[in-house]
Design a protein around this motif. Sequence first.
Motif, short mmCIF file in Angstrom:
data_model
loop_
_atom_site.label_atom_id
_atom_site.label_comp_id
_atom_site.label_asym_id
_atom_site.label_seq_id
_atom_site.Cartn_x
_atom_site.Cartn_y
_atom_site.Cartn_z
N LEU A 140 -8.86 53.53 67.55
CA LEU A 140 -8.89 52.35 66.65
C LEU A 140 -7.74 51.64 67.02
CD1 LEU A 140 -9.70 53.93 62.97
CD2 LEU A 140 -10.78 52.12 64.31
N ASP A 141 -6.41 52.17 67.23
CA ASP A 141 -5.41 51.40 67.72
C ASP A 141 -5.75 50.66 68.97
OD1 ASP A 141 -2.58 50.40 67.74
OD2 ASP A 141 -2.26 51.59 69.25
N THR A 142 -6.08 51.42 69.87
CA THR A 142 -6.46 50.96 71.35
C THR A 142 -7.57 49.69 71.20
OG1 THR A 142 -5.86 52.77 72.33
CG2 THR A 142 -7.01 51.47 73.53
N ILE A 143 -8.86 50.21 70.66
CA ILE A 143 -10.09 49.28 70.76
C ILE A 143 -9.59 47.92 69.90
CG2 ILE A 143 -12.41 49.13 70.14
CD1 ILE A 143 -11.65 50.82 72.27
N GLY A 144 -8.64 48.06 68.68
CA GLY A 144 -8.14 47.15 67.84
C GLY A 144 -7.69 46.26 68.59
N GLN A 145 -6.75 46.58 69.58
CA GLN A 145 -5.77 45.55 70.40
C GLN A 145 -6.81 45.10 71.54
OE1 GLN A 145 -2.44 45.26 70.69
NE2 GLN A 145 -2.45 46.46 68.79
N LEU A 146 -7.87 45.53 71.83
CA LEU A 146 -8.90 45.03 72.94
C LEU A 146 -9.56 43.88 72.17
CD1 LEU A 146 -10.25 48.22 74.75
CD2 LEU A 146 -9.03 46.28 76.00
N PHE A 147 -10.08 44.20 71.10
CA PHE A 147 -10.88 43.36 70.22
C PHE A 147 -10.33 42.31 69.43
CE2 PHE A 147 -14.04 46.42 71.07
CZ PHE A 147 -15.24 45.68 71.78
N GLY A 148 -8.79 42.50 69.62
CA GLY A 148 -7.81 41.59 68.68
C GLY A 148 -8.09 40.21 68.66
N PRO A 149 -8.26 39.53 69.90
CA PRO A 149 -8.37 38.13 70.13
C PRO A 149 -9.53 37.65 69.37
CG PRO A 149 -7.41 38.99 72.08
CD PRO A 149 -8.00 40.32 71.21
N LEU A 150 -10.58 38.41 69.07
CA LEU A 150 -11.93 37.73 68.68
C LEU A 150 -11.88 37.74 67.12
CD1 LEU A 150 -14.20 39.94 70.89
CD2 LEU A 150 -13.68 37.56 71.42
N ARG A 151 -12.45 36.93 66.40
CA ARG A 151 -12.81 36.97 64.89
C ARG A 151 -13.61 38.35 64.80
NH1 ARG A 151 -14.58 30.90 63.56
NH2 ARG A 151 -12.55 29.98 63.64
N GLY A 152 -13.03 38.92 63.71
CA GLY A 152 -13.99 40.19 63.30
C GLY A 152 -13.68 41.29 64.38
N GLY A 153 -12.56 41.39 65.21
CA GLY A 153 -12.27 42.08 66.26
C GLY A 153 -11.98 43.60 65.80
N LEU A 154 -11.37 43.65 64.51
CA LEU A 154 -11.16 44.84 64.02
C LEU A 154 -12.40 45.74 63.56
CD1 LEU A 154 -7.79 44.51 62.06
CD2 LEU A 154 -7.92 45.79 64.06
N ALA A 155 -13.34 44.78 63.03
CA ALA A 155 -14.66 45.26 62.40
C ALA A 155 -15.46 45.81 63.59
CB ALA A 155 -15.27 44.07 61.77
N TYR A 156 -15.47 45.09 64.82
CA TYR A 156 -16.25 45.61 66.16
C TYR A 156 -15.54 46.92 66.46
CZ TYR A 156 -17.97 40.80 66.64
OH TYR A 156 -18.74 39.69 66.73
N ALA A 157 -14.14 46.88 66.26
CA ALA A 157 -13.43 48.27 66.60
C ALA A 157 -14.03 49.44 65.94
CB ALA A 157 -11.93 47.81 66.85
N VAL A 158 -14.00 49.22 64.65
CA VAL A 158 -14.50 50.06 63.51
C VAL A 158 -16.22 50.70 64.11
CG1 VAL A 158 -15.18 50.60 61.26
CG2 VAL A 158 -12.92 49.55 61.90
N ILE A 159 -16.77 49.62 64.14
CA ILE A 159 -18.36 50.00 64.87
C ILE A 159 -18.14 50.90 65.81
CG2 ILE A 159 -20.37 49.08 65.50
CD1 ILE A 159 -19.96 46.79 63.45
N PHE A 160 -17.56 50.14 67.02
CA PHE A 160 -17.40 51.19 68.23
C PHE A 160 -16.77 52.44 68.24
CE2 PHE A 160 -15.37 52.18 72.39
CZ PHE A 160 -16.53 52.09 73.33
N VAL A 161 -15.88 52.74 67.56
CA VAL A 161 -14.97 53.97 67.19
C VAL A 161 -15.94 54.92 66.44
CG1 VAL A 161 -13.07 55.01 66.33
CG2 VAL A 161 -12.78 53.06 67.57
#
Length: 387
Positions: A89-110
């Motif tokens: 979650l920490d890593t994918i959240g950093q990857l998608f962080g610049p996007l709107r909804g980035g944390l939500a994408y990270a949650v779905i992917f993880v």
Amino acid sequence: MSAEPMAPLMFAVLVFFLLLGYPVAFALAANGLLFAAIGIFNGLLTVDLLGALPARIYGIMQNETLLAIPFFTFMGLILEKSGMAEDLLDTIGQLFGPLRGGLAYAVIFVGALLAATTGVVAASVISMGLISLPIMLRYGYDRRFASGVIAASGTLAQIIPPSLVLIVLADQLGQPVSGLYQGALYPAALLTALYAAYVLAVSLTKPAFAPALPPAARTLRGTALLTKALVSLVPPLALVFLVLGTIFIGLATPTEAGAMGAVGALVLAIANRRLSLSLLKQAMDTTTRLSSFVLFILIGSTVFGLIFRAVNGDLWVESLLTALPGGVLGFLIVVNILIFVLAFFLDFFELAFILVPLLAPVAHKLGIDLVWFGVLLATNRRTCFTH
């Protein structure tokens, strides 16, 4: 008393027991024995019928397919405590962080990746809820949107192999587990894509609900971020291949793959320096409880099913479902509505052991492929946890 009203009365009494809150395993067994006594007293059944119960129960204990359940449960619980979800979650959240909804994408992917490594819904939802929800709320995500994304992505563990649901369904439908695993891959990928599309739609129409991470929160960039992403992603992906790849290419049965997955989870926990005696004891205790829960429900459903069929309950259910308007399509619509509604009240194991043995023969008679039917039921029954 004649045999004709026995089946509907038996089903009605079971529903009554369940509404009273009695444990499902004991409600099933008690209901079966009660109507066995009524049938014997009225001369509709013979005592010899009960002589089949020991052999049926022993057959459950000999079922190697069900042995995969404790292995996958143990694997999921160890991974939940090994820190893999936090790192992902920490890593994918950093990857998608610049996007709107980035944390939500990270949650779905993880959530999808955890589902592919654990197969246990509770492990995915608990990990995601405890770790990601406070972070999403801290950075301004809408509370309802954040909790909905976590709940929905957590239930992917019901449909993404090595799902425990698919193992139980395969056993009840008399189909190979590998067939249901392969059949579930496309719906699972489609669901994951639809969840991501929903996040995109929300981020475009209601940007305040799903803001991007502020620059101060994006602590990793460039090579450091890429290195951490590889280190976080390679071990779980290797475990996915170990578990699912060996099943799909025919090197291992689901039970053998589950055993390898359990060992792999222990290795990951050791590598993260998070394996302790208390963690091991807790995982073993929960695994034993869940496995016993499943087996007791299965034993209860065996008692119920034996007596229900003896009073022609299977023929009664078949006559009801085959008489529905619309043929195969009408049957599928009614069955899916029924499961969707019952999922508000019953757990997925209870639905599998009570309803599926009644529905499978009708589906087979109507010419429906049972592997496809099982995947359809599993996709619908994710609503058990969403509800």
